[in-house]
Enzyme design. Structure first.
Site, PDB file in Angstrom:
ATOM      1  N   HIS A 205      13.772  72.054  66.637  1.00 36.42           N
ATOM      2  CA  HIS A 205      12.580  73.338  66.635  1.00 36.42           C
ATOM      3  C   HIS A 205      13.163  74.503  66.598  1.00 36.42           C
ATOM      4  O   HIS A 205      13.000  75.011  67.534  1.00 36.42           O
ATOM      5  CB  HIS A 205      11.926  72.015  67.738  1.00 36.42           C
ATOM      6  CG  HIS A 205      11.263  71.255  68.307  1.00 36.42           C
ATOM      7  ND1 HIS A 205       9.447  70.470  67.172  1.00 36.42           N
ATOM      8  CD2 HIS A 205      11.378  69.942  68.409  1.00 36.42           C
ATOM      9  CE1 HIS A 205       9.493  69.513  67.415  1.00 36.42           C
ATOM     10  NE2 HIS A 205      10.479  69.063  68.305  1.00 36.42           N
ATOM     11  N   ASP A 284      11.357  58.845  67.768  1.00 34.44           N
ATOM     12  CA  ASP A 284      10.281  59.405  68.432  1.00 34.44           C
ATOM     13  C   ASP A 284       9.387  58.948  67.973  1.00 34.44           C
ATOM     14  O   ASP A 284       8.288  59.984  67.744  1.00 34.44           O
ATOM     15  CB  ASP A 284      10.462  60.355  67.024  1.00 34.44           C
ATOM     16  CG  ASP A 284       9.987  61.608  67.384  1.00 34.44           C
ATOM     17  OD1 ASP A 284       9.352  62.157  69.117  1.00 34.44           O
ATOM     18  OD2 ASP A 284       9.857  62.985  66.626  1.00 34.44           O
ATOM     19  N   GLY A 320       5.163  62.820  65.406  1.00 33.46           N
ATOM     20  CA  GLY A 320       6.113  61.456  66.085  1.00 33.46           C
ATOM     21  C   GLY A 320       5.811  60.255  65.231  1.00 33.46           C
ATOM     22  O   GLY A 320       5.617  60.469  64.341  1.00 33.46           O
TER      23      GLY A 320
HETATM   24 ZN   LIG Z   1      10.249  66.678  68.312  1.00 38.11          ZN
END
Ligand SMILES: [Zn+2]
Length: 394
Positions: A205, A284, A320
């Site tokens: 990120h 994720d 996700g």
């Molecule tokens: Zn992430």
């Protein structure tokens, strides 16, 4: 030793698995594997005899026998996520993963306020002590606003050593990994602090340049959080974080191999560039894993799942996945061209090593008896966790 871990009423078995194709970190053995008292006791080739007889023998009929899968980036499942900070929610969230080959899960937490994170970490530390989860992954809060993905941008902040120490203390030894953006002021100091404390640092990120990412790696960061997603694209004149992470042999690279987050061609290029021994398949996964389409919440943001793809209701960013790790393994064989043993290691040995889970991720004497038994098409046929059947063969 835990007797209360998720889903296990059963006793630890003393069992000899015969006629197996055993995937270890180093090779594939054709032979047998003996489990005893929750640990791997012994393994040998078909021509050898075990040193001690086992109480039971199970012929696995030539199937794959691999280390139980280790998911180091997972937010939830079955309609729940780990941020709910309740043991019942944690065990419910784990259920679809446990049923599909995963024996160890790091509970990933998305960005939240200092107070909320502390509360969540305390609750998950208890869940880790009880053996439900293998540890905690803080995905945030020290991330880039411009690459926030499904993280609440109003809660993102610069690395704060005092806050990190409070979170680490609350985690009671179970904080395994933190994802951060190296370009934020104070990030390199936090990398060093975390590494000194035995916490794996992941880069993600982020808007970092190639040089900023390299500086984080030199300071001790060792994992790429979902490569390609939530970072600038690779450009031939500005290689950015992808160039630095892929190009450095010290780095384990997470890939969300669900055909939504990463195009198969990009996945193949990344795998070819670094070799399969640095690839860590992760899910994720968010709350919709194991449930399906519907409306969900992730870290206070509304998420819509349509045809298996999770997107923020506001803005449409991918939020996700909805897969389980066994599915990522099958897709790695199908779409990344990995052989089954390499794909299984990318979902067990390699991620376990990346976060310092040294008692699992391989099938060697003394390690946890976390075992997944797979059919030729890599669907799960049976599973043991700490020597207890969580899915009986047959
Ligand atoms: Zn992430």
């Amino acid at each position: 030793m835990s007797t209360t871990a998720t889903g296990f009423g059963a006793e630890q078995v003393d069992v000899l698995l015969t006629n197996a194709r055993i995937v270890t970190a180093a090779t594939v053995h054709h032979g047998w594997l003996r489990l005893r008292q929750g640990r791997v006791a012994e393994l040998g080739s078909a021509a050898q005899q075990p040193a001690h007889p086992a109480a039971a023998t199970v012929d696995v009929a030539g199937r794959w026998v691999a280390p139980g899968l280790v998911d180091i980036h997972c937010h939830g499942g079955a309609g729940h996520d780990f941020g709910e900070a309740r043991t019942q929610a944690t065990t419910a969230a784990l259920a679809p993963h446990l049923g599909s080959g995963t024996t160890s899960t790091l509970a990933s937490l998305v960005t939240a306020s200092a107070e909320d994170l502390l509360h969540q970490v305390r609750s998950l530390a208890a869940d880790a002590t009880a053996g439900h989860v293998a540890g905690i992954h803080l995905e945030g809060p020290y991330l880039a606003e411009a690459r926030c993905g499904a993280h609440d941008p109003t809660q993102l902040r610069d690395p704060d050593p005092a806050e990190f120490e409070r979170l680490r203390a609350a985690a009671d030894g179970h904080l395994r990994m933190i994802t951060l953006a190296p370009e934020r002021p104070g990030a390199l100091e936090l990398v060093r602090r975390a590494v000194d404390a035995g916490v794996t640092v992941a880069v993600g990120h982020t808007e970092a340049t190639y040089a900023q990412t390299q500086a984080a790696l030199d300071a001790g960061a060792r994992v790429a959080t979902h490569l390609f997603n939530a970072m600038p694209a690779l450009h031939h004149r500005t290689p950015g974080p992808i160039g630095a992470l892929l190009g450095d042999d010290r780095v384990t690279v997470e890939l969300i191999n669900d055909q939504v987050h990463v195009h198969p061609a990009s996945g193949r290029i990344a795998t070819a560039a670094m070799g399969p021994e640095r690839l860590a398949l992760v899910t994720d996964a968010m709350a919709a894993a194991g449930v399906g389409d519907g409306d969900y919440e992730l870290g206070g943001l509304r998420v819509e799942v349509r045809e298996g793809t999770a997107r923020l209701a506001d803005g449409g960013a991918v939020a996700g996945s909805t897969i389980v790790l066994g599915e990522a393994v099958r897709q790695a064989v199908q779409h990344l061209g990995l052989d089954p043993a390499a794909a299984l290691r990318a979902a067990s040995t390699i991620p376990a090593r990346a976060v310092g889970l040294t008692d699992r991720g391989d099938l060697a004497p003394g390690l946890r008896a976390d075992v997944v038994i797979l059919n030729e098409d890599l669907t799960v046929a049976g599973q043991l966790r700490e020597g207890r059947w969580t899915r009986h063969l047959g």
